[in-house]
Design a protein around this motif. Structure first.
Motif, PDB file in Angstrom:
ATOM      1  N   THR A   1       0.831  -1.200   0.000  1.00  0.00           N
ATOM      2  CA  THR A   1       0.000   0.000   0.000  1.00  0.00           C
ATOM      3  C   THR A   1       0.866   1.251   0.000  1.00  0.00           C
ATOM      4  O   THR A   1       0.608   2.201  -0.744  1.00  0.00           O
ATOM      5  N   MET A   2       1.912   1.263   0.821  1.00  0.00           N
ATOM      6  CA  MET A   2       2.796   2.424   0.874  1.00  0.00           C
ATOM      7  C   MET A   2       3.535   2.634  -0.444  1.00  0.00           C
ATOM      8  O   MET A   2       3.875   3.754  -0.806  1.00  0.00           O
TER       9      MET A   2
ATOM     10  N   SER B   1       2.331   5.083  -4.066  1.00  0.00           N
ATOM     11  CA  SER B   1       2.504   6.483  -4.440  1.00  0.00           C
ATOM     12  C   SER B   1       3.982   6.845  -4.368  1.00  0.00           C
ATOM     13  O   SER B   1       4.732   6.285  -3.569  1.00  0.00           O
TER      14      SER B   1
ATOM     15  N   TRP C   1       4.069  10.637   0.029  1.00  0.00           N
ATOM     16  CA  TRP C   1       2.901  10.712   0.895  1.00  0.00           C
ATOM     17  C   TRP C   1       3.070  11.842   1.906  1.00  0.00           C
ATOM     18  O   TRP C   1       4.195  12.192   2.282  1.00  0.00           O
ATOM     19  N   GLN C   2       1.946  12.355   2.368  1.00  0.00           N
ATOM     20  CA  GLN C   2       1.925  13.216   3.548  1.00  0.00           C
ATOM     21  C   GLN C   2       0.822  12.736   4.477  1.00  0.00           C
ATOM     22  O   GLN C   2      -0.182  12.178   4.034  1.00  0.00           O
ATOM     23  N   ALA C   3       1.014  12.957   5.767  1.00  0.00           N
ATOM     24  CA  ALA C   3       0.001  12.629   6.764  1.00  0.00           C
ATOM     25  C   ALA C   3       0.182  13.536   7.967  1.00  0.00           C
ATOM     26  O   ALA C   3       1.278  14.061   8.205  1.00  0.00           O
TER      27      ALA C   3
ATOM     28  N   LEU D   1      -3.507   1.985   4.911  1.00  0.00           N
ATOM     29  CA  LEU D   1      -2.374   2.817   5.304  1.00  0.00           C
ATOM     30  C   LEU D   1      -2.205   2.774   6.826  1.00  0.00           C
ATOM     31  O   LEU D   1      -3.153   2.478   7.549  1.00  0.00           O
TER      32      LEU D   1
ATOM     33  N   TRP E   1      -3.907  10.700   5.437  1.00  0.00           N
ATOM     34  CA  TRP E   1      -2.918  10.305   4.440  1.00  0.00           C
ATOM     35  C   TRP E   1      -3.343  10.822   3.070  1.00  0.00           C
ATOM     36  O   TRP E   1      -4.516  10.758   2.706  1.00  0.00           O
ATOM     37  N   ARG E   2      -2.366  11.327   2.299  1.00  0.00           N
ATOM     38  CA  ARG E   2      -2.662  11.798   0.954  1.00  0.00           C
ATOM     39  C   ARG E   2      -1.434  11.633   0.062  1.00  0.00           C
ATOM     40  O   ARG E   2      -0.301  11.796   0.513  1.00  0.00           O
ATOM     41  N   ARG E   3      -1.682  11.315  -1.193  1.00  0.00           N
ATOM     42  CA  ARG E   3      -0.614  11.202  -2.175  1.00  0.00           C
ATOM     43  C   ARG E   3      -0.152  12.599  -2.566  1.00  0.00           C
ATOM     44  O   ARG E   3      -0.975  13.508  -2.710  1.00  0.00           O
ATOM     45  N   THR E   4       1.150  12.765  -2.753  1.00  0.00           N
ATOM     46  CA  THR E   4       1.698  14.070  -3.121  1.00  0.00           C
ATOM     47  C   THR E   4       2.788  13.888  -4.159  1.00  0.00           C
ATOM     48  O   THR E   4       3.277  12.782  -4.395  1.00  0.00           O
TER      49      THR E   4
END
Length: 199
Positions: A25-26, A29, A32-34, A152, A173-176
């Motif tokens: 899962t990690m 992307s 990531w940011q969280a 995540l 959590w969001r993809r960046t």
């Protein structure tokens, strides 16, 4: 609270095993940011010290914790060099993480399961995944990784040999996009990133 336990070898991870799903899962992307909340509870106490901030990850080797408490407190790693910057105290410390240290860290368990499994026995539990050191370690007695509904990490709990508990709870959590190189090499204003003393 600064802690080596925040660092990881951010490498692509093989599938399979209790850690495989989290690692896969990690790997979904480039970055990531969280948001995180860190709860440190000393042995014998029930009320934790709580800090919060933002985490950024960019495999294979970018990691950065920005704390909202204090002035300019940053904990980051890139290419195996860990840096702790505290603008309020005017300090910057750097040290190199050797492969053995790398594999013992919680985020390495997420992103480099092979390295983690060299240092820990790994077992699936009702809560998530539990890691126990193969040899006694004062800084780690067990690590418990709990995934959220999205796969995540929801939390990482680290208990040391003295019974101190250090838990990181992650949200949003969001993809960046991958940040620029300098992002993972924090420094004091107007100075170059500090280097390990032996270099």
């Amino acid at each position: 609270m600064w802690s080596l336990l925040l660092f990881a070898a951010l490498n692509s991870a093989p599938e399979g095993g209790p850690l495989g799903k989290l690692a896969a899962t990690m790997a979904g992307s480039a970055a990531w940011q969280a948001e995180f909340e860190q709860r440190f509870t000393p042995a014998g106490f029930t009320t934790p010290t709580v800090e919060a901030g933002r985490l950024a990850l960019a495999p294979p080797d970018g990691l950065r914790f920005d704390y909202r408490t204090g002035v300019g407190r940053v904990f980051a790693v890139e290419e195996g060099i860990a840096r702790m910057v505290d603008q309020g105290a005017g300090s910057c410390e750097a040290f190199r993480l050797d492969p053995a240290t790398w594999g013992r860290l919680p985020l390495a368990a997420l992103l480099d399961p092979a390295a983690a499994e060299a240092s820990f026995t790994v077992a699936a539990t009702a809560r998530g995944v539990r890691l126990a050191p193969r040899e006694p370690l004062p800084e780690v007695a067990e690590i418990v990784l709990e995934p959220g509904a999205d796969g995540l990490p929801a939390s990482i709990l680290v208990v040391d040999a003295s019974g101190n508990r250090n838990e990181f709870v992650f949200t949003s959590w969001r993809r960046t996009a991958v940040p620029g190189d300098a992002f993972f090499r924090p420094s004091l204003p107007g100075q170059a990133p500090c280097s390990p003393e032996q270099e």
